[in-house]
Scaffold this motif. Structure first.
Motif, PDB file in Angstrom:
ATOM      1  N   VAL A   1       0.836  -1.200   0.000  1.00 39.44           N
ATOM      2  CA  VAL A   1       0.000   0.000   0.000  1.00 39.44           C
ATOM      3  C   VAL A   1       0.876   1.259   0.000  1.00 39.44           C
ATOM      4  O   VAL A   1       2.008   1.231   0.447  1.00 39.44           O
ATOM      5  CB  VAL A   1      -0.946   0.056   1.227  1.00 39.44           C
TER       6      VAL A   1
ATOM      7  N   TYR B   1      -3.617   7.289   5.879  1.00 34.05           N
ATOM      8  CA  TYR B   1      -4.519   6.521   5.028  1.00 34.05           C
ATOM      9  C   TYR B   1      -3.685   5.644   4.106  1.00 34.05           C
ATOM     10  O   TYR B   1      -2.513   5.927   3.851  1.00 34.05           O
ATOM     11  CB  TYR B   1      -5.399   7.462   4.189  1.00 34.05           C
ATOM     12  N   ALA B   2      -4.303   4.601   3.575  1.00 36.68           N
ATOM     13  CA  ALA B   2      -3.579   3.701   2.686  1.00 36.68           C
ATOM     14  C   ALA B   2      -4.464   3.306   1.504  1.00 36.68           C
ATOM     15  O   ALA B   2      -5.673   3.154   1.655  1.00 36.68           O
ATOM     16  CB  ALA B   2      -3.149   2.440   3.444  1.00 36.68           C
ATOM     17  N   ILE B   3      -3.817   3.188   0.338  1.00 40.94           N
ATOM     18  CA  ILE B   3      -4.490   2.663  -0.846  1.00 40.94           C
ATOM     19  C   ILE B   3      -3.553   1.655  -1.498  1.00 40.94           C
ATOM     20  O   ILE B   3      -2.334   1.799  -1.427  1.00 40.94           O
ATOM     21  CB  ILE B   3      -4.903   3.770  -1.849  1.00 40.94           C
ATOM     22  N   PRO B   4      -4.107   0.619  -2.106  1.00 33.88           N
ATOM     23  CA  PRO B   4      -3.257  -0.417  -2.705  1.00 33.88           C
ATOM     24  C   PRO B   4      -2.363   0.162  -3.804  1.00 33.88           C
ATOM     25  O   PRO B   4      -2.806   0.950  -4.636  1.00 33.88           O
ATOM     26  CB  PRO B   4      -4.250  -1.416  -3.294  1.00 33.88           C
TER      27      PRO B   4
ATOM     28  N   THR C   1      -2.836  -8.905   5.174  1.00 35.04           N
ATOM     29  CA  THR C   1      -4.283  -8.784   4.943  1.00 35.04           C
ATOM     30  C   THR C   1      -5.090  -9.327   6.124  1.00 35.04           C
ATOM     31  O   THR C   1      -6.217  -8.900   6.344  1.00 35.04           O
ATOM     32  CB  THR C   1      -4.704  -9.508   3.646  1.00 35.04           C
TER      33      THR C   1
ATOM     34  N   ILE D   1      -6.122  -6.632   8.696  1.00 40.20           N
ATOM     35  CA  ILE D   1      -7.118  -5.622   8.338  1.00 40.20           C
ATOM     36  C   ILE D   1      -8.420  -5.925   9.068  1.00 40.20           C
ATOM     37  O   ILE D   1      -8.971  -7.011   8.951  1.00 40.20           O
ATOM     38  CB  ILE D   1      -7.343  -5.580   6.818  1.00 40.20           C
TER      39      ILE D   1
ATOM     40  N   SER E   1      -5.877  -1.025   9.640  1.00 41.28           N
ATOM     41  CA  SER E   1      -4.828  -1.995   9.919  1.00 41.28           C
ATOM     42  C   SER E   1      -3.840  -1.378  10.903  1.00 41.28           C
ATOM     43  O   SER E   1      -3.429  -0.223  10.731  1.00 41.28           O
ATOM     44  CB  SER E   1      -4.104  -2.370   8.624  1.00 41.28           C
TER      45      SER E   1
ATOM     46  N   LEU F   1      -7.698   2.270   5.534  1.00 42.31           N
ATOM     47  CA  LEU F   1      -7.755   1.855   4.139  1.00 42.31           C
ATOM     48  C   LEU F   1      -8.973   2.482   3.473  1.00 42.31           C
ATOM     49  O   LEU F   1     -10.092   2.331   3.954  1.00 42.31           O
ATOM     50  CB  LEU F   1      -7.816   0.334   4.025  1.00 42.31           C
TER      51      LEU F   1
ATOM     52  N   HIS G   1     -11.848   3.129   0.613  1.00 43.64           N
ATOM     53  CA  HIS G   1     -12.694   2.452  -0.367  1.00 43.64           C
ATOM     54  C   HIS G   1     -12.802   3.415  -1.545  1.00 43.64           C
ATOM     55  O   HIS G   1     -13.647   4.318  -1.552  1.00 43.64           O
ATOM     56  CB  HIS G   1     -14.059   2.148   0.248  1.00 43.64           C
TER      57      HIS G   1
END
Length: 149
Positions: free
Chosen positions: A12, A22-25, A106, A109, A128, A137, A139
């Motif tokens: 991420v 914050y996290a994004i893939p 994962t 999470i 996480s 994370l 959306h």
């Protein structure tokens, strides 16, 4: 053939908005750019700052602070635009800073905690814990839902 460890971790990009991370893939991120001139587009929501021409691609830019109803911030040297790809569309998110690329397990999470009344709660897919950090994370599809209507 993928191994079990590949399926159990997700890479991420971690970015900052105010005091939260914050996290994004990484698989969704097309690039991270310095803040540049943004051309305003009339009759768009306030959080849509306009568009940029990035290597010949016109890309809409969203200020995540405004999207999450956070107070405005003066753009700093650390301010970045994270370009993400969602359903064949590229969109840029203005963030306070892009901090790290991390692997998160994962299995670590957790569903979003029940925090009634927070504006960004609908945009969160999970949280996480990583050492003493709490990563939220996003959306991505829900962040963009009004753009796609």
């Amino acid at each position: 053939m993928s191994t079990a460890t590949e399926q159990e971790s997700m890479k991420v990009i971690v970015f900052q908005l105010e005091d939260k991370e914050y996290a994004i893939p990484v698989s969704r991120v097309q690039g991270i750019e310095r803040l540049m001139h943004i051309t305003r587009v009339p009759k768009t929501p306030n959080y849509v700052k306009g568009v940029i021409n990035l290597r010949g691609v016109v890309t809409p830019i969203i200020d995540l602070r405004e999207r999450f109803s956070l107070p405005a911030s003066d753009n700093q040297d650390a301010t970045r635009i994270i370009i993400v790809s969602i359903k064949d569309t590229e969109v840029g998110f203005i963030v306070d800073s892009a901090n790290d690329v991390l692997d998160i397990n994962t299995k670590s999470i957790e569903p979003q905690p029940e925090v009634v009344g927070t504006v960004e709660e609908e945009f969160i897919s999970g949280v996480s814990r990583l050492d003493n950090r709490l990563l939220i994370l996003l959306h991505l599809e829900k962040v963009l839902v009004t753009l796609q209507q």
